[in-house]
Design a protein around this motif. Structure first.
Motif, mmCIF file in Angstrom:
data_model
loop_
_atom_site.group_PDB
_atom_site.id
_atom_site.type_symbol
_atom_site.label_atom_id
_atom_site.label_comp_id
_atom_site.label_asym_id
_atom_site.label_seq_id
_atom_site.Cartn_x
_atom_site.Cartn_y
_atom_site.Cartn_z
ATOM 1 N N ASP A 37 44.498 26.315 46.075
ATOM 2 C CA ASP A 37 44.012 27.138 47.349
ATOM 3 C C ASP A 37 44.878 26.389 48.569
ATOM 4 O OD1 ASP A 37 42.576 28.665 49.007
ATOM 5 O OD2 ASP A 37 40.977 26.983 49.515
ATOM 6 N N LEU B 190 41.208 22.488 45.943
ATOM 7 C CA LEU B 190 40.990 23.302 47.277
ATOM 8 C C LEU B 190 41.511 22.345 48.255
ATOM 9 C CD1 LEU B 190 37.520 24.666 46.051
ATOM 10 C CD2 LEU B 190 39.768 25.481 45.484
ATOM 11 N N TRP C 261 33.447 30.085 45.945
ATOM 12 C CA TRP C 261 33.833 29.037 45.227
ATOM 13 C C TRP C 261 32.983 28.773 44.148
ATOM 14 C CZ3 TRP C 261 38.892 29.133 44.635
ATOM 15 C CH2 TRP C 261 39.592 28.924 45.790
#
Length: 248
Positions: A173, A192, A211
Motif C-alpha cells: 500500500d 501498509l 483493511w
C-alpha cells in the motif's frame, strides 16, 4: 486452501518516538519493549537482518519474549537482493540462511525478500534466484514473500513463477510501488505504508474497516500477515492495535 490466522504487526520494536507513552508506557525499560509489543500486537517484521547477521542467541531470546501464536517475519539481507544479477547471490543467501534464525522455532513467520525500486523483472534471472531459496532450513519449513517495487513485475510470468514455488507476492500500500493483489501462495503478506501523522491511528476509521475486510479476505486462502510499515512510523503501533481490535 483453507482459512488461516491473521497476524498484524509493525517493523521492529526499538523506535524512540514509541517511548514515553506514545506506545510504550512511561518508564518501561527498553529491555522489556519487545515483551510489551508481543502483548499488544501479533507479529513483528525484523529489520536488523536486512543490514547484517544476528546472533543465534538473539533469535532464541526474542522468541522467548513473546507469547505463543506470535510470529516474527525476517527481512532478508540486502546483499541477497540488491545486486545486478540476482542468480549470483548464492553465497549471500547461504550466509543469511545459516545465521541461526531457526532458533525462533514456532515463532518464525515468513522471510521477506525486498527488491530495489530500480530492479526490473528479468524472468530467467529471477527464476534462477528463486531456485536458490529453500523450502526448509535446519529442518524448519520456510515461507518466502517477494516484495517487488518496479512496474515491470506486473507480468503474468512473474506471477506464475511465484505461484509455482508457493511464494507470496507482497501487497504494498504505497504511492510509488505497484499494488499486486494476486494469490500465489498458501499465505499472504501485506505492507501498509500510508500512515499519516495527523490521524492518531495512522489510518482513519473507514480505511481501517476496509483493511479489516481485506485481511479477512486474504485469510480465506491461508495465514495473512499485515504490517504497518514506514509512513508516519510513530502511528504504526496504534494502527496495528486498531486493526486487531476490528478483527477481534
Amino acid at each position: 486452501m483453507s482459512s488461516g490466522s491473521i497476524r498484524v504487526g509493525i517493523g521492529g520494536w526499538t523506535y524512540e518516538p514509541w517511548r514515553g507513552g506514545a506506545f510504550y508506557p512511561e518508564g518501561l525499560p527498553q529491555k522489556r519493549e519487545l515483551e510489551y509489543a508481543g502483548q499488544h500486537l501479533t507479529a513483528i517484521e525484523i529489520n536488523a537482518t536486512y543490514y547484517g547477521r544476528q546472533k543465534a542467541e538473539s533469535f532464541a531470546n526474542w522468541a522467548a519474549a513473546v507469547p505463543e501464536g506470535f510470529r516474527f517475519s525476517l527481512k532478508a539481507s540486502r546483499f541477497c537482493t540488491n545486486r545486478k544479477v540476482l542468480a549470483d547471490g548464492a553465497e549471500s543467501i547461504e550466509k543469511f540462511l545459516t545465521q541461526g534464525f531457526t532458533r525462533l522455532d514456532d515463532r518464525l513467520g515468513p522471510i521477506l525478500w525486498q527488491f530495489m525500486a530500480t530492479k526490473h523483472f528479468d524472468r530467467e534471472d529471477f527464476a534462477r534466484f528463486l531456485d536458490l531459496l529453500p523450502d526448509a532450513q535446519d529442518g524448519t519449513a520456510l515461507r518466502h514473500a517477494l516484495e517487488v517495487r518496479h512496474e515491470s513485475f506486473r507480468d503474468p510470468a512473474f506471477i506464475d513463477l511465484a505461484r509455482s514455488r508457493n511464494m507470496a507476492v507482497v501487497f504494498a500500500d504505497h504511492d510509488q510501488f505497484p499494488q499486486i493483489d494476486e494469490r500465489t501462495a498458501d499465505f499472504s503478506y501485506a505492507r501498509l505504508q500510508r500512515a499519516t501523522a495527523d490521524c492518531p491511528t495512522g489510518y482513519d476509521e473507514k480505511a481501517l474497516d476496509r483493511w479489516a475486510d481485506k485481511a479477512r479476505e486474504w485469510s480465506k486462502g491461508g495465514d495473512a500477515y499485515v504490517f504497518f510499515i514506514s509512513g508516519a512510523k510513530e502511528r504504526n503501533p496504534a494502527a496495528g492495535q486498531a486493526l486487531i481490535a476490528r478483527l477481534n
